[in-house]
Design an enzyme around this catalytic site. Structure first.
Site, short mmCIF file in Angstrom:
data_model
loop_
_atom_site.label_atom_id
_atom_site.label_comp_id
_atom_site.label_asym_id
_atom_site.label_seq_id
_atom_site.Cartn_x
_atom_site.Cartn_y
_atom_site.Cartn_z
N SER A 134 -8.40 25.49 -4.11
CA SER A 134 -7.71 26.47 -4.91
C SER A 134 -7.85 27.90 -4.40
O SER A 134 -7.20 28.82 -4.91
CB SER A 134 -8.22 26.41 -6.35
N SER A 166 -12.59 23.65 -2.79
CA SER A 166 -11.69 24.79 -2.92
C SER A 166 -12.04 25.99 -2.05
O SER A 166 -11.23 26.90 -1.90
CB SER A 166 -11.61 25.24 -4.38
N LYS A 177 -10.78 36.09 -5.06
CA LYS A 177 -9.94 35.07 -5.67
C LYS A 177 -9.60 35.44 -7.11
O LYS A 177 -10.44 35.95 -7.86
CB LYS A 177 -10.69 33.73 -5.63
#
Length: 457
Positions: A154, A178, A79
């Site tokens: 996210s 997330s 990420k």
């Protein structure tokens, strides 16, 4: 013939160790997949292919010398919010658009030490504060199951990359679902670890070096429960300063078979509206579990009051997310300490509940992946069972485990009538992360698990 990138990271590591495939060959296959599949998805937004090739050649040489490692030669993405030395970290915000990380995040460093090949980084929303992954720097990520839908956030780019077969595993993060929400939206497995079981250093806003952020964790996303277990074993454990006195000794899973488990199923929440299809999938799963010998309860007086829990979680979350913003949430030191006291009460209540139950099954989110919504967040709603409901009320489902610092594993359980993945979260006792992951593994073995989206296998 199976494409190598369609295999799990566990199987790829075994193939590499047995020299059935080379790390450079596998890395080139991953790069080719990203170049072929990513244009409509926009998931892998920071690419580091040259260094990945160099690392793969070094892995091949190490394997030839007889070296071993849990992930030696396995390519993967991480990420964007995780620091990778030499790559920029922006958190999807123009203010940080040109900041380059000087060092790896602790979890990234551990992945590299285990032999993982970092291909690049995946997309996020601004400040990691949305269940969509869209920002002015990298643009919008799409869900491989339906390009008109969000892959979640996210860790949305992360989930899209894994579900589409571009990366076998990912390193995500979670404070408001997330990891779990993108995993559910894309039909994947994702694990939110017990708070700070995996050190979060190197996963702070660019240029900052802070204490561990309350509630926030980093953890893996994968296509199998085995891969969650594999990655967790690599990244979990104390940082060097704490390791002088403490070592990691995670307990084994509470049960070996499904019939060993006592399960509490929650399918409704006083705050978060929940679609009938989500509740129906959970009901169907509960029936399958009962037929497999699982002891299933659908209510318990031991469960903390979910409405009160949600409001406490919301207060702590707002305080955490507003730190450093131009208009921070007004909060006194004593007010924060009061919330921490409430958090402790909640943790103790769940500890008592887990004397009678082994895991809780609950929705990950109140609906499946929704169409992209460009409206300001405070104007958004969700259509659930034909009723408009407040957008951020859905924080209530992931907030259950987050407030209490509990481990929670997202697992796929089927598809909706419009062909979108449905996921559940498996919540377990603090530091019993292997219990929730193993329960996901047992469900996967008994009922099936990940399937590739149409057109991606």
């Amino acid at each position: 013939m199976t494409h190598p990138l369609d295999k799990s990271a566990t199987d790829l590591a075994a193939d590499l160790a047995a020299r059935r495939i080379g790390a450079l060959e596998l890395t080139e296959a991953a790069i080719a997949r990203i170049e072929e599949r990513d244009p409509p998805l926009n998931a892998v937004v920071v690419r580091d292919f040259d260094r990945a090739r160099d690392a793969a050649m070094a892995a091949d040489a190490a394997i030839a010398r007889g070296k071993t490692g849990p992930l030696l030669g396995v390519p993967m993405t991480v990420k964007e919010s995780n620091n990778v030395a030499g790559l920029r970290t922006t958190w999807g915000v123009e203010l940080f658009g040109h900041w380059t990380a000087p060092t790896d995040a602790v979890a990234v460093e551990r992945l590299k030490s285990a032999g993982a090949i970092i291909l690049g980084k995946t997309n996020v929303p601004p400040f990691l504060a949305d269940w969509q992954s869209d920002n002015v720097i990298y643009g919008r990520s799409q869900n491989p199951w339906n390009l008109e839908r969000t892959p979640g956030g996210s860790s949305g780019g992360a989930a899209a990359a894994v579900a589409s077969g571009m990366s076998p595993i990912e390193l995500g993060s979670d404070i408001g679902g997330s990891i779990r929400v993108p995993s559910a939206f894309c039909g994947l497995y994702g694990h939110k670890p017990t708070w700070e079981l995996v050190p979060s250093r190197g996963h702070q806003p660019p240029g900052t070096d802070s204490n561990a952020v309350p509630l926030a964790v980093v953890g893996p996303i994968a296509r199998t429960a085995d891969d969650l277990d594999l990655v967790l074993g690599v990244i979990a454990g104390p940082t060097e300063d704490l390791a002088k006195a403490y070592s990691l000794d995670l307990p084994k899973a509470r049960g070996a078979t499904l019939a060993d488990y006592r399960v509490l199923v929650i399918d409704s929440h006083p705050i978060a509206a929940t679609d009938n299809e989500i509740r129906g999938a959970l009901h169907t799963l509960a029936g399958k579990l009962e037929r497999a010998g699982v002891w299933v309860a659908r209510e318990s007086a031991l469960l903390p009051d979910l409405e009160s829990l949600h409001h406490l979680y919301g207060g702590m979350l707002n305080a955490v997310l507003s730190r450093g913003s131009p208009n921070p949430a007004p909060l006194t030191a004593h007010g924060w300490m009061d919330m921490q006291d409430g958090q402790l009460v909640t943790r103790r209540a769940f500890a008592r509940l887990f004397e009678d139950f082994d895991v809780i099954l609950a929705p990950t989110y109140g609906r499946t992946a929704y169409p992209h919504d460009a409206r300001p967040q405070d104007e958004r709603t969700h259509l659930i069972d034909n009723q408009e409901t407040p957008y951020f009320d859905q924080l209530a489902w992931p907030g259950i485990a987050t407030l209490a610092n509990l481990p929670a594993t997202a697992a796929p359980v089927g598809l909706s009538t419009d062909g979108m993945p449905i996921g559940v979260q498996i919540i377990g006792p603090a530091f019993e992360d292997r219990t929730t992951i193993h329960f996901a593994r047992l469900m996967e073995q008994a009922f099936g698990g990940f399937r590739f989206p149409p057109g991606y296998n």
